[in-house]
Scaffold this active site. Structure first.
Site, mmCIF file in Angstrom:
data_model
loop_
_atom_site.group_PDB
_atom_site.id
_atom_site.type_symbol
_atom_site.label_atom_id
_atom_site.label_comp_id
_atom_site.label_asym_id
_atom_site.label_seq_id
_atom_site.Cartn_x
_atom_site.Cartn_y
_atom_site.Cartn_z
ATOM 1 N N ARG A 172 -20.529 122.104 82.365
ATOM 2 C CA ARG A 172 -20.208 123.375 83.040
ATOM 3 C C ARG A 172 -20.985 123.565 84.342
ATOM 4 O O ARG A 172 -21.342 124.687 84.708
ATOM 5 C CB ARG A 172 -20.484 124.588 82.122
ATOM 6 C CG ARG A 172 -19.717 124.580 80.830
ATOM 7 C CD ARG A 172 -18.219 124.773 80.993
ATOM 8 N NE ARG A 172 -17.591 124.614 79.696
ATOM 9 C CZ ARG A 172 -17.151 123.451 79.217
ATOM 10 N NH1 ARG A 172 -17.216 122.342 79.949
ATOM 11 N NH2 ARG A 172 -16.619 123.386 78.025
ATOM 12 N N SER A 221 -16.625 131.955 77.139
ATOM 13 C CA SER A 221 -17.976 131.709 76.599
ATOM 14 C C SER A 221 -19.013 132.388 77.477
ATOM 15 O O SER A 221 -19.072 132.147 78.679
ATOM 16 C CB SER A 221 -18.271 130.210 76.550
ATOM 17 O OG SER A 221 -17.428 129.612 75.602
ATOM 18 N N GLU A 295 -23.230 131.176 80.982
ATOM 19 C CA GLU A 295 -22.124 130.382 81.535
ATOM 20 C C GLU A 295 -21.306 131.276 82.475
ATOM 21 O O GLU A 295 -20.863 130.848 83.541
ATOM 22 C CB GLU A 295 -21.213 129.849 80.412
ATOM 23 C CG GLU A 295 -20.034 129.058 80.973
ATOM 24 C CD GLU A 295 -19.211 128.332 79.914
ATOM 25 O OE1 GLU A 295 -19.798 127.830 78.936
ATOM 26 O OE2 GLU A 295 -17.976 128.275 80.079
HETATM 27 C C1 LIG Z 1 -10.143 133.648 76.637
HETATM 28 C C2 LIG Z 1 -10.934 132.671 77.473
HETATM 29 C C3 LIG Z 1 -11.122 131.362 77.041
HETATM 30 C C4 LIG Z 1 -11.841 130.456 77.802
HETATM 31 N N1 LIG Z 1 -12.007 129.171 77.335
HETATM 32 C C5 LIG Z 1 -12.655 128.265 78.116
HETATM 33 C C6 LIG Z 1 -12.826 126.904 77.663
HETATM 34 O O1 LIG Z 1 -12.398 126.517 76.583
HETATM 35 N N2 LIG Z 1 -13.469 126.048 78.468
HETATM 36 C C7 LIG Z 1 -13.969 126.415 79.681
HETATM 37 O O2 LIG Z 1 -14.538 125.567 80.388
HETATM 38 N N3 LIG Z 1 -13.846 127.688 80.118
HETATM 39 C C8 LIG Z 1 -13.204 128.607 79.374
HETATM 40 N N4 LIG Z 1 -13.077 129.903 79.819
HETATM 41 C C9 LIG Z 1 -13.722 130.283 81.090
HETATM 42 C C10 LIG Z 1 -12.842 130.151 82.338
HETATM 43 O O3 LIG Z 1 -11.464 130.203 82.024
HETATM 44 C C11 LIG Z 1 -13.126 128.887 83.130
HETATM 45 O O4 LIG Z 1 -14.475 128.806 83.550
HETATM 46 C C12 LIG Z 1 -12.255 128.782 84.378
HETATM 47 O O5 LIG Z 1 -12.417 127.495 84.944
HETATM 48 C C13 LIG Z 1 -12.566 129.841 85.433
HETATM 49 O O6 LIG Z 1 -11.508 129.834 86.367
HETATM 50 P P1 LIG Z 1 -11.157 131.149 87.204
HETATM 51 O O7 LIG Z 1 -10.047 130.800 88.122
HETATM 52 O O8 LIG Z 1 -10.923 132.294 86.297
HETATM 53 O O9 LIG Z 1 -12.494 131.341 88.017
HETATM 54 P P2 LIG Z 1 -13.330 132.688 88.212
HETATM 55 O O10 LIG Z 1 -13.770 133.191 86.874
HETATM 56 O O11 LIG Z 1 -12.582 133.618 89.080
HETATM 57 O O12 LIG Z 1 -14.575 132.127 88.992
HETATM 58 C C14 LIG Z 1 -15.505 131.280 88.330
HETATM 59 C C15 LIG Z 1 -16.318 130.566 89.405
HETATM 60 O O13 LIG Z 1 -15.465 129.652 90.089
HETATM 61 C C16 LIG Z 1 -15.518 129.898 91.499
HETATM 62 N N5 LIG Z 1 -14.219 129.575 92.075
HETATM 63 C C17 LIG Z 1 -12.987 129.972 91.651
HETATM 64 N N6 LIG Z 1 -12.038 129.455 92.455
HETATM 65 C C18 LIG Z 1 -12.684 128.720 93.404
HETATM 66 C C19 LIG Z 1 -12.263 127.939 94.529
HETATM 67 N N7 LIG Z 1 -10.992 127.805 94.876
HETATM 68 N N8 LIG Z 1 -13.214 127.326 95.271
HETATM 69 C C20 LIG Z 1 -14.527 127.454 94.972
HETATM 70 N N9 LIG Z 1 -14.993 128.180 93.923
HETATM 71 C C21 LIG Z 1 -14.067 128.794 93.154
HETATM 72 C C22 LIG Z 1 -15.896 131.361 91.620
HETATM 73 O O14 LIG Z 1 -16.496 131.635 92.882
HETATM 74 C C23 LIG Z 1 -16.868 131.513 90.472
HETATM 75 O O15 LIG Z 1 -18.138 131.040 90.841
HETATM 76 C C24 LIG Z 1 -12.373 130.832 79.057
HETATM 77 C C25 LIG Z 1 -12.183 132.161 79.506
HETATM 78 C C26 LIG Z 1 -11.470 133.059 78.726
HETATM 79 C C27 LIG Z 1 -11.273 134.466 79.245
#
Ligand SMILES: Cc1cc2nc3c(=O)[nH]c(=O)nc-3n(C[C@H](O)[C@H](O)[C@H](O)COP(=O)(O)OP(=O)(O)OC[C@H]3O[C@@H](n4cnc5c(N)ncnc54)[C@H](O)[C@@H]3O)c2cc1C
Length: 303
Positions: A172, A221, A295
């Site tokens: 992560r 998480s 995380e």
């Molecule tokens: C129900 C649920 C289940 C989940 N299960 C998992 C799982 O099994 N495994 C897992 O790894 N995660 C899981 N997650 C967490 C999450 O979905 C991941 O971390 C996902 O990759 C975040 O993507 P996001 O687009 O929502 O990013 P955001 O939450 O909007 O942002 C997260 C980070 O990424 C950065 N970011 C986003 N887009 C960009 C870009 N284009 N360029 C640079 N930085 C960027 C943001 O600045 C921030 O620092 C879960 C979340 C939920 C709500």
């Protein structure tokens, strides 16, 4: 005159004091000083080149791993919304996806193309940009196992190309500079029957439904798993599963279904959610002697 009065002209949308809560899974948090939704990557690059370099800039995906604090976010928040950022194409054993594409859509495209290895993306509700930043993964696979390369823009609006090794991925975590805005990624899969890939995706989707509060306002998480431990067990042992905690609002809690997932049961503030996480971190350290590391990314100003 402030920097907000002299914003560069753009083809996309510039919104002042735009509330960010609706763009996050927790549905809490204050406003961005400025929210920018670029028309395409050229629009974004031109904006980054033109805006005062002292203004902080950050990008939000679909907010599935963030708490936006109640005082809002200083500077410019960027959202890569719309078609120019969400394209998915396949050629041979490679898949190219825009940073605004949902991981689940990329998994589906891999099934249609008969490419195995990306099925786990069906279980992660974020965008490709978020997955590149977080090295998102589940069920024994991580972004680093399928990624070939990606490109993005620096804070100065210059293109940078990264191969997998440049990311320096660990659990992560990416070593890439946090201010790079990812625009597009290339993945490699392994040829397989489309029905077999689709069946594995269906299994992952149904397993998620049963084990995670995916219909709640949550951030996934909360803590990384410390070496040799599961965070959900530590939260549970410290006695915090399902217990409401309020600081300034209606309160937040760790989910009954999955005790490493915090939820906003209705009227929580960001202070409630972050405050709960911090209390649990301190208690797990004092009661169980284990250090929990967030995380979830916490961004912005406390109110
Ligand atoms: C129900 C649920 C289940 C989940 N299960 C998992 C799982 O099994 N495994 C897992 O790894 N995660 C899981 N997650 C967490 C999450 O979905 C991941 O971390 C996902 O990759 C975040 O993507 P996001 O687009 O929502 O990013 P955001 O939450 O909007 O942002 C997260 C980070 O990424 C950065 N970011 C986003 N887009 C960009 C870009 N284009 N360029 C640079 N930085 C960027 C943001 O600045 C921030 O620092 C879960 C979340 C939920 C709500």
């Amino acid at each position: 005159m402030s920097w907000r009065d002299t914003l560069p002209s753009v083809r996309g949308k510039l919104l002042r004091d735009e509330p960010l809560g609706p763009f996050t899974w927790f549905r809490v948090g204050g406003a961005a000083d400025v929210l920018f939704i670029p028309a395409d990557a050229d629009d974004l690059a031109a904006f980054l080149k033109a805006i005062d370099p002292a203004v902080p800039v950050m990008v939000l995906g679909v907010g599935s791993n963030v708490i936006v604090r109640d005082g809002g976010v200083e500077g410019v928040v960027i959202r890569l919304a719309g078609r120019p950022f969400a394209g998915i194409t396949t050629e041979g054993d490679t898949i190219t996806a825009g940073a605004g594409a949902l991981d689940a859509m990329v998994a589906k495209a891999s099934a249609r193309a008969g490419l195995a290895g990306l099925e786990f993306y069906a279980g992660i509700p974020g965008t490709i940009g978020g997955a590149l930043t977080m090295n998102a993964g589940c069920y024994g696979s991580e972004t680093k196992d399928i990624l070939v390369s990606a490109w993005g823009l620096t804070r100065a609006g210059e293109r940078v190309d990264y191969s997998l090794t440049d990311f320096g991925y660990t659990y992560r975590h990416s070593e890439a500079p946090a201010d790079i805005i990812w625009i597009e990624a290339v993945y490699r899969g392994t040829p397989d029957a489309p029905e077999a890939v689709a069946a594995r995706i269906a299994e992952i989707t149904s397993r998620r439904e049963q084990t995670q509060p995916i219909r709640e306002k949550t951030g996934g998480s909360t803590f990384k798993n410390p070496p040799g431990h599961s965070s959900w067990k530590l939260v549970d042992e410290a006695g915090w599963r399902g217990k409401l905690h309020a600081v300034t609002g209606g309160g937040a809690m760790f989910s009954e279904l999955h005790s490493n997932f915090m939820i906003n049961p209705g009227e929580a503030t960001a202070a409630d959610i972050e405050g709960l996480g911090e209390i649990v971190r301190v208690e797990v350290q004092s009661k169980l002697g284990v250090n929990l590391e967030w995380e979830i990314k916490r961004i912005g100003r406390p109110s």
